[in-house]
Design an enzyme around this catalytic site. Structure first.
Site, PDB file in Angstrom:
ATOM      1  N   LYS A 101      -5.678  10.173   9.730  1.00 52.72           N
ATOM      2  CA  LYS A 101      -4.334  10.428   9.855  1.00 52.72           C
ATOM      3  C   LYS A 101      -3.564   9.339  10.308  1.00 52.72           C
ATOM      4  O   LYS A 101      -4.171   8.571  11.223  1.00 52.72           O
ATOM      5  CB  LYS A 101      -4.141  11.556  10.890  1.00 52.72           C
ATOM      6  CG  LYS A 101      -2.920  11.993  11.246  1.00 52.72           C
ATOM      7  CD  LYS A 101      -2.889  13.232  12.271  1.00 52.72           C
ATOM      8  CE  LYS A 101      -1.303  13.223  12.775  1.00 52.72           C
ATOM      9  NZ  LYS A 101      -1.215  14.678  13.418  1.00 52.72           N
TER      10      LYS A 101
ATOM     11  N   ARG B 228       8.293  17.568  13.261  1.00 55.99           N
ATOM     12  CA  ARG B 228       8.464  17.309  15.029  1.00 55.99           C
ATOM     13  C   ARG B 228       9.650  18.337  15.037  1.00 55.99           C
ATOM     14  O   ARG B 228       9.660  18.851  16.245  1.00 55.99           O
ATOM     15  CB  ARG B 228       8.608  16.108  15.222  1.00 55.99           C
ATOM     16  CG  ARG B 228       7.259  15.366  15.426  1.00 55.99           C
ATOM     17  CD  ARG B 228       7.232  13.952  15.581  1.00 55.99           C
ATOM     18  NE  ARG B 228       5.892  13.318  15.169  1.00 55.99           N
ATOM     19  CZ  ARG B 228       5.613  11.938  15.130  1.00 55.99           C
ATOM     20  NH1 ARG B 228       6.594  11.335  15.316  1.00 55.99           N
ATOM     21  NH2 ARG B 228       4.434  11.313  14.955  1.00 55.99           N
TER      22      ARG B 228
ATOM     23  N   LYS C  91       2.945   7.163  18.207  1.00 60.33           N
ATOM     24  CA  LYS C  91       1.763   7.868  18.270  1.00 60.33           C
ATOM     25  C   LYS C  91       0.566   6.687  17.913  1.00 60.33           C
ATOM     26  O   LYS C  91      -0.654   6.907  17.312  1.00 60.33           O
ATOM     27  CB  LYS C  91       1.440   9.287  17.580  1.00 60.33           C
ATOM     28  CG  LYS C  91       2.382  10.135  18.002  1.00 60.33           C
ATOM     29  CD  LYS C  91       2.061  11.505  17.760  1.00 60.33           C
ATOM     30  CE  LYS C  91       2.907  12.490  18.131  1.00 60.33           C
ATOM     31  NZ  LYS C  91       2.737  13.946  17.539  1.00 60.33           N
TER      32      LYS C  91
ATOM     33  N   GLU D  46     -13.676   6.454  10.088  1.00 61.71           N
ATOM     34  CA  GLU D  46     -13.181   7.744  10.690  1.00 61.71           C
ATOM     35  C   GLU D  46     -13.845   9.054   9.966  1.00 61.71           C
ATOM     36  O   GLU D  46     -14.402   9.654  10.692  1.00 61.71           O
ATOM     37  CB  GLU D  46     -11.693   7.893  10.457  1.00 61.71           C
ATOM     38  CG  GLU D  46     -10.950   7.042  11.512  1.00 61.71           C
ATOM     39  CD  GLU D  46     -10.861   7.445  12.951  1.00 61.71           C
ATOM     40  OE1 GLU D  46     -11.284   8.213  13.126  1.00 61.71           O
ATOM     41  OE2 GLU D  46     -10.083   6.578  13.721  1.00 61.71           O
TER      42      GLU D  46
ATOM     43  N   LYS E 126      -3.916  12.385   5.545  1.00 63.39           N
ATOM     44  CA  LYS E 126      -2.492  12.847   5.786  1.00 63.39           C
ATOM     45  C   LYS E 126      -1.737  11.432   6.324  1.00 63.39           C
ATOM     46  O   LYS E 126      -2.407  10.508   7.018  1.00 63.39           O
ATOM     47  CB  LYS E 126      -2.505  13.786   7.073  1.00 63.39           C
ATOM     48  CG  LYS E 126      -1.455  14.074   7.420  1.00 63.39           C
ATOM     49  CD  LYS E 126      -1.536  14.993   8.853  1.00 63.39           C
ATOM     50  CE  LYS E 126      -0.169  15.284   9.228  1.00 63.39           C
ATOM     51  NZ  LYS E 126      -0.171  15.818  10.541  1.00 63.39           N
TER      52      LYS E 126
END
Ligand code: PBG
Length: 330
Positions: free
Chosen positions: A200, A210, A223, A239, A254
């Site tokens: 992600k 959001r 983030k 990952e 994503k």
């Protein structure tokens, strides 16, 4: 040797029946996961301005959407809550409340539809925190990994107890998949799946989402200390490798279209079920193009979904799911 004119690649393209016969991949309603936003209230549909055509629904409306999805042949919903402001806090503890909006929606869907449809639930604290970050923060605003993982385990068990079928951690903390899997096993939720948001990215394509969950105005900064850098592909493979080793049943990439290369590489490297999330900003781009008279919505929607299948994805999370399923003749 294939050479012109003995070989003319246009031959098989010359009629519709032949094109249909030679098409390498298909997209069907069974490839779709429909993300839905839940809000408090009764009989409420609350349109999301930055996602034209998408609304937040109160729990009764969510159940109606679930029935619609079943009728359309969509196998799974992904739920996201718009938590009331007075239930958001620094530590996001509403995520652990067995009667929170999310749990009530899960139970209502399962009561109405049982196993006619799967319910995937997002695990991350951002819909519940007063600061809009996905985890617990220190005084400097840094998202703490291990303390957050503990909270996410609690959130996952809470959702599984309410009836969630697939736990989907979207937080990007290290070690959370293993911790969640262990806790699910210990609690007897052995058949509750984990679809990890494994790769992600810290993306500019999440803006409308959001808005939808009400965290845009709250989030200060970004983030980037936990979501991945858009320049990295090798790291995505690491990952994915770690999440699989920790017990993920499937992995997600994503955003979707801007990261199709990642989906292809993950599929080639691991041969596991890969899902793509065509995120809110991608949906908004298509709708903006349609509104500007620059594109045909139906053709664009189907073409983008086909692209995910061609890239090797098992399925796609898309806000166009119901519309697409209708176009597919469901
Ligand atoms: C929460 C979460 C986000 C999305 C899914 N889960 C937003 C974010 O990470 O800020 C984005 C989905 C979309 O844009 O459609 N962790």
């Amino acid at each position: 040797m294939t050479s012109y004119p003995m070989t003319r690649l246009r031959r098989t393209r010359s009629t519709a029946w032949s094109r249909a016969m030679h098409r390498e991949v298909l997209v069907t309603p069974a490839d779709l996961i429909w993300p839905l936003f839940v809000t408090e209230g009764e009989g409420l549909e609350d349109p999301i301005l930055s996602l034209p055509g998408v609304s937040r629904w109160s729990v009764d409306g969510i159940v109606a959407r679930a029935k619609e999805a079943v009728a359309l042949g969509i196998p799974c919903l992904a739920l996201f809550p718009n938590t009331q402001a007075d239930r958001r806090s620094e530590d996001g503890k509403e995520a652990l409340n067995p009667d929170n909006l999310m749990c009530r929606a899960i139970r209502a869907i399962k009561d109405a539809c049982g196993n006619d449809i799967g319910v995937l639930t997002d695990v991350a604290l951002d819909p519940y925190t007063s600061h809009g970050q996905d985890g617990l923060i220190d005084d400097a605003g840094y998202v703490l990994n291990d303390a957050t993982v503990e909270a996410l385990v609690g959130q996952s068990l809470n959702q599984a107890s309410a009836g969630a079928d697939i736990i989907a951690p979207s937080d990007m903390m290290d070690g959370r998949v293993g911790a969640i899997r262990e806790a699910l096993e210990s609690a007897g939720h052995v058949n509750v799946q984990i679809m990890s948001y494994a790769a992600k990215y810290a993306s500019a394509f999440y803006g409308p989402f959001r808005d939808a969950v009400g965290s845009r105005g709250l989030l200060k900064g970004d983030k980037k200390t936990y979501q991945m850098d858009p320049g990295n592909a090798e790291e995505a493979l690491r990952e994915v490798e770690m999440d699989l080793a920790e017990g993920a049943d499937s992995v997600m990439v994503k955003p979707g279209l801007p990261y199709l290369d990642i989906a292809v590489r993950v599929k080639e490297a691991f041969g596991v079920p890969v899902f793509a999330y065509q995120v809110s900003g991608e949906y908004a781009m298509i709708e903006a193009a349609v509104a500007a008279g620059a594109a045909d919505r139906d053709a664009m929607v189907l073409e983008t979904l086909l692209a995910f299948k061609r890239a090797g994805c098992s399925g796609v999370l898309t806000y166009h799911a119901a519309h697409a399923a209708r176009l597919m003749g469901a």
